[in-house]
Design an enzyme around this catalytic site. Sequence first.
Site, short mmCIF file in Angstrom:
data_model
loop_
_atom_site.label_atom_id
_atom_site.label_comp_id
_atom_site.label_asym_id
_atom_site.label_seq_id
_atom_site.Cartn_x
_atom_site.Cartn_y
_atom_site.Cartn_z
N ASP A 87 2.34 -9.51 8.98
CA ASP A 87 0.89 -9.65 8.86
C ASP A 87 0.56 -11.14 8.75
OD1 ASP A 87 -0.12 -6.70 8.39
OD2 ASP A 87 1.74 -6.93 7.29
N LEU A 105 6.62 3.12 1.64
CA LEU A 105 7.57 2.00 1.73
C LEU A 105 8.63 2.23 2.81
CD1 LEU A 105 8.11 1.35 -2.10
CD2 LEU A 105 6.43 0.29 -0.56
N HIS A 126 9.06 -3.40 3.66
CA HIS A 126 8.72 -3.57 2.24
C HIS A 126 9.99 -3.84 1.41
CE1 HIS A 126 5.45 -0.64 3.54
NE2 HIS A 126 4.74 -1.66 3.10
N SER A 183 3.93 1.26 8.25
CA SER A 183 3.62 2.60 7.75
C SER A 183 2.84 3.38 8.80
CB SER A 183 2.80 2.49 6.45
OG SER A 183 3.45 1.63 5.55
N VAL A 207 10.75 -7.13 9.72
CA VAL A 207 11.87 -6.21 9.90
C VAL A 207 11.49 -5.23 11.02
CG1 VAL A 207 13.30 -4.44 8.80
CG2 VAL A 207 12.56 -6.44 7.49
N MET A 248 0.84 -1.20 0.00
CA MET A 248 0.00 0.00 0.00
C MET A 248 0.88 1.25 0.00
SD MET A 248 -3.40 -0.94 2.11
CE MET A 248 -2.76 -0.65 3.75
P1 AMP Z 1 1.41 -3.01 3.45
O1 AMP Z 1 1.96 -1.92 2.57
O2 AMP Z 1 1.34 -2.63 4.88
O3 AMP Z 1 0.13 -3.60 2.90
O4 AMP Z 1 2.49 -4.17 3.40
C1 AMP Z 1 2.90 -4.73 2.19
C2 AMP Z 1 3.70 -5.99 2.47
O5 AMP Z 1 4.85 -5.66 3.27
C3 AMP Z 1 2.90 -7.04 3.28
O6 AMP Z 1 3.20 -8.32 2.78
C4 AMP Z 1 3.42 -6.85 4.67
O7 AMP Z 1 3.31 -8.00 5.47
C5 AMP Z 1 4.87 -6.50 4.41
N1 AMP Z 1 5.44 -5.81 5.57
C6 AMP Z 1 4.94 -4.72 6.21
N2 AMP Z 1 5.70 -4.40 7.28
C7 AMP Z 1 6.71 -5.32 7.32
C8 AMP Z 1 7.82 -5.54 8.19
N3 AMP Z 1 8.05 -4.75 9.25
N4 AMP Z 1 8.63 -6.58 7.93
C9 AMP Z 1 8.41 -7.39 6.85
N5 AMP Z 1 7.38 -7.24 6.00
C10 AMP Z 1 6.54 -6.22 6.23
#
Ligand code: AMP
Length: 281
Positions: free
Chosen positions: A150, A33, A37, A186, A176, A30
């Site tokens: 997630d 970044l 991400h 985010s 991470v 989403m």
């Molecule tokens: P989002 O933009 O929040 O929908 O996340 C996009 C992707 O990045 C999803 O697969 C999340 O699980 C992954 N993601 C978000 N935060 C982290 C993090 N801290 N460590 C690893 N992957 C992440």
Amino acid sequence: MKIIRSINLMQKAACAVRKSGKTIGFVPTMGALHEGHMSLIRRARKENDCVVVSIFVNPAQFGPKEDFKKYPRPFAADVAKCRQEKVDIIFCPGAHEMYPSGYKTYVEVADLGNYLCGVSRPGHFKGVATVVAKLLNIVRPDAAYFGQKDAQQVAVIQRMVADLNFPLRIKVMPTVREHDGLAMSSRNAYLNREERQQAVALSRALRLARSMVSSGTRDSRTIIAAMSSLIKSQKKAQIDYVAIVDASCLEPVKRIARKALVALAVRFGKTRLIDNSILKP
Ligand code: AMP
């Protein structure tokens, strides 16, 4: 790096890549970044000829009182980060491109969306499954990359991909974290200084759970109580849930006899944070 906004052009570009015999790695996001991400993007870059990153703040996965409008959208910075990691295509459709008027079709993975975050976010995982199914149909990647951060989303998507026979591999990458242990998100940007300091209680509670299990505690209630009292010692923290569940079916586990998932959601003011860890007896 191409920036594509239309579904039709994205399908054509992906089709051309496939025809030339190259593999596609896909990272749905989403935007806004961060290093979480980027770890998915870097892995996709390592393992594939062509990397597609989608940036789409999916209205279907936000409840009416949630932060869809104020969700951060630093598009220029996101583009620069993707360029630096040699992403080939950013796919960033508008909401009307993905959900034109007359849109009626949704994907719902029974049960899995009702536990944990599904309780306080009804309909959220239906929105997630729907948008991921659409994105996978548009991009048709060889592999798609998701974050363990997630965990419920991972369980829902793995189930959907298996049940609907999507022909790809799902890769799950570790969470991470910031230096103090807070999982990158985010939404961390919403926290004020005091909330940010107290938010470290989430990862501390998970660490406590792991250390209780390694020193022999097996009763989930005992672990959940200890975690809850650690979190409650932070004045700004409001627990949404602390749970120990089976990592695939997400059903509560009473005694930790094999690998289990400990997951939590905690509110700091209007900001809701989630985190999780695997427990191995
Ligand atoms: P989002 O933009 O929040 O929908 O996340 C996009 C992707 O990045 C999803 O697969 C999340 O699980 C992954 N993601 C978000 N935060 C982290 C993090 N801290 N460590 C690893 N992957 C992440």
